[in-house]
Scaffold this motif. Structure first.
Motif, PDB file in Angstrom:
ATOM      1  N   ILE A   1       0.844  -1.194   0.000  1.00 21.07           N
ATOM      2  CA  ILE A   1       0.000   0.000   0.000  1.00 21.07           C
ATOM      3  C   ILE A   1       0.880   1.244   0.000  1.00 21.07           C
ATOM      4  CG2 ILE A   1      -1.743   1.290   1.276  1.00 21.07           C
ATOM      5  CD1 ILE A   1      -2.788  -1.364   2.359  1.00 21.07           C
TER       6      ILE A   1
ATOM      7  N   PRO B   1      -5.168   5.761   0.389  1.00 24.89           N
ATOM      8  CA  PRO B   1      -4.056   4.843   0.117  1.00 24.89           C
ATOM      9  C   PRO B   1      -4.380   4.037  -1.147  1.00 24.89           C
ATOM     10  CG  PRO B   1      -5.157   4.351   2.230  1.00 24.89           C
ATOM     11  CD  PRO B   1      -6.013   5.298   1.495  1.00 24.89           C
TER      12      PRO B   1
ATOM     13  N   LEU C   1      -7.883   2.634  -2.144  1.00 25.45           N
ATOM     14  CA  LEU C   1      -8.503   1.949  -1.007  1.00 25.45           C
ATOM     15  C   LEU C   1      -9.299   2.893  -0.104  1.00 25.45           C
ATOM     16  CD1 LEU C   1      -5.394  -0.295  -0.281  1.00 25.45           C
ATOM     17  CD2 LEU C   1      -7.485  -0.984  -1.458  1.00 25.45           C
TER      18      LEU C   1
ATOM     19  N   ASP D   1       0.737   5.513   0.128  1.00 24.34           N
ATOM     20  CA  ASP D   1      -0.133   6.639   0.471  1.00 24.34           C
ATOM     21  C   ASP D   1       0.676   7.927   0.416  1.00 24.34           C
ATOM     22  OD1 ASP D   1      -1.879   8.478   1.496  1.00 24.34           O
ATOM     23  OD2 ASP D   1      -2.455   7.293   3.256  1.00 24.34           O
TER      24      ASP D   1
ATOM     25  N   THR E   1      -6.819  10.357   3.912  1.00 20.76           N
ATOM     26  CA  THR E   1      -6.145  10.229   2.625  1.00 20.76           C
ATOM     27  C   THR E   1      -6.658   8.997   1.876  1.00 20.76           C
ATOM     28  OG1 THR E   1      -4.442   8.923   3.717  1.00 20.76           O
ATOM     29  CG2 THR E   1      -4.036  11.289   3.519  1.00 20.76           C
TER      30      THR E   1
END
Lengths: 369, 369
Positions: free
Chosen positions: A218, A352, A339, A220, A350
């Motif tokens: 992931i 990600p 996501l 971000d 935020t």
């Protein structure tokens, strides 16, 4: 034995074959440049059901059924199904697959779900846990707008960085080699019979295998605009592509095509920039599925298509056929997913993102490399 | 080579070891009968964060960190993580795991997610795709009520068939045997040093392995009451337990315990009835995790606990310790999940359910069978 490659990839010793695949598209997708290559185009967004969500499940189920029919497998012969979609608690997948009675794992990677499902299904087959496995996913413009953005009746304006969620579903049937051989022998007898009925000889398709996978991490970068998801996903795509080349010991030119999921026009530029900063140039062989599915200007799709079905439909209707025809030998398929959820967006968090990589190749290619 | 067992199961030739596990519980769970066995009890439902969802992610992250510390693994050494939760688009998992930077697959099976994550992680390890893999999941009373039912401030009454979503997270670190041996050798040297510091000798724990898995099929008996999910899930649990015994060639008595996830008091009776109709009697060795986590009457938990964390916490705090102590030799862990969403419930649709089975065993047991 299979083996781990580099930091986060897997290279299969016995590559997993794509036995068959299917793409079922909505009306807008059917009107796009790939429309003629879809297995079925369904004009009714509810697919004859009571609402969008049930309609989406029907897209998924139909794609699975067509893939199984093409692959000559009954549902009882499919050992595991890996499915994903964008809806809360993945109802499109669970309601879509339930009537087929196939042992099932729900997989979530937002619009990267096609990659996650293919990776997990390929591991299941190559590990000897399933002789036949199904990977499928769906998305739907109506159900996704309701889930993530505004009610359609509100008629809000969409910025040009926004993407259009693809309505449809793609399904991929994977099998192990010995199993395939057995099946082919059985089919030969059947074909002889078909020959007696004087069916036209078909051009021989090359087989396509999954040779390796890259499990995404992931990423971000702090973006938080749900109308500009290409910006959230580009770093994840760049990371996975970079890592794939590192782990597999390859350069970008080794792949005839590196196909991201749904970065769209804006996200694509960010991807190219990010990779260039790391001395990787994919400008010549990069394709974004989101930019292939619609004639973006004529169809008013703004930055392009998105959704789990975006990369799945393009894989089934455009990328795999080019490998099967021999035009391409080797591609890296990198679906991308943002996501976020309605709740995380409302909480101002935020977005990600993640991207999984699938190395696809014509059969026999590994020997000549 | 691994092998497929029966219709829908896998029996591992090289069973996968549970290297370590961790359970992080909320306040109510800490006050329950298993409270003293939890690794950490967190009184603040937001876990120091801004909202329930972020708090839930923190539960998940903390459980993963503790499991890795107990297992002597750095996050960079974990090859794949499989996580799941109940929230839309699985934000608890993705926000929880993202800072760890572990290659990640989102897994959804509602409250059966612990089973799905363990099954996929075990396949990844046994197939040679990962030397170390993490399976984790979380749930949260506050975020789940918001997601599925009514705002907490509304103060609605709950029927006695309703369950209480467990706040917490469980994490399980799985590894392959050769890798474990290498690690153990390295640790031996370290232990000698520890000995010099005159640490108290600990009672030797037995190792626990995953010997097989059963991938669940979705079962839908047409129930549609989100306050009575035990009724939806009992048929799925019965189906998976029945199939496990068939596929593994076992009888119920072969397992010291058959543990379902969160059927609750009402669902348990349905399960026993359904199995009895198929000549399987598990009344003596059945345990439901939902009935273990709370003192249901004193803690006003009605039918019991539920949520992904319910079975995960009970596995880590009660079931695995009994295998590790030698009290039990072999159990079948069957987390159960109701695959509804707010949208599917509002649309008046049924609640399909699924249950995955995990065969857990003391090391060395397979030789004596």
């Amino acid at each position: 034995m299979s083996r781990m490659a580099g930091k986060q990839s897997v290279m299969f010793d016995r590559p997993v074959e794509i036995l068959s695949h299917a793409c079922v598209a909505g009306k807008k997708e059917g009107e796009g440049p790939l429309g003629k290559k879809m297995d079925v185009i369904v004009e009714d967004p509810k697919f004859g059901k009571g609402n969008w969500e049930e309609g989406e499940s029907q897209f998924l189920k139909t794609a699975c059924e067509i893939a199984m029919r093409k692959g000559g497998r009954k549902k009882e012969e499919v050992r595991m199904a890996f499915c994903g979609d964008l809806l809360g608690q993945m109802i499109a997948s669970s309601f879509g697959i339930k009537d087929l009675g196939i042992p099932y794992y729900g997989v979530y990677g937002a619009c990267s779900s096609a990659g996650a499902a293919l990776a997990l299904a390929a591991m299941a087959v190559e590990g000897g846990f399933a002789d036949t496995a199904l990977a499928a996913c769906s998305s739907h413009f109506g159900s996704a707008e309701k889930e993530f953005r505004f009610p359609l009746g509100y008629g809000n304006q969409r910025p040009y960085s926004a993407t259009w969620t693809v309505t449809g579903a793609g399904a991929f049937l994977l099998g192990s080699r010995p199993e395939t051989r057995r099946r082919e022998e059985a089919q030969k007898d059947g074909k002889k019979e078909a020959g007696r009925r004087a069916e036209p000889a078909k051009k021989k398709k090359r087989k396509v295998k999954i040779r390796g996978i890259v499990t995404g991490k992931i990423k971000d970068y702090g973006t938080a605009d749900p109308f500009h998801m290409g910006a959230s996903m580009a770093p994840a795509a760049a990371d996975t592509i970079y890592q794939a080349l590192e782990d597999f010991g390859r350069v970008a030119e080794d792949f005839d095509c590196i196909a991201t999921g749904d970065l769209g026009t804006v996200g694509r530029e960010l991807l190219l920039d990010l990779l260039k900063k790391n001395q990787v140039d994919v400008r010549k062989n990069h394709v974004d599925c989101g930019m292939e599915i619609y004639s973006t200007k004529e169809q008013d799709a703004h930055a392009g298509g998105s959704g789990c079905a975006c990369s799945a439909l393009v894989l089934s209707s455009l990328l795999l056929p080019r490998l099967e025809s021999g035009e391409w030998k080797r591609i890296l398929f990198v679906p991308t997913g943002a996501l976020l959820s309605q709740v995380s967006a409302n909480e101002g968090r935020t977005i990600p993102a993640i991207a999984h990589g699938i190395w696809l190749e014509q059969e026999g290619e590994e020997e000549c490399m």
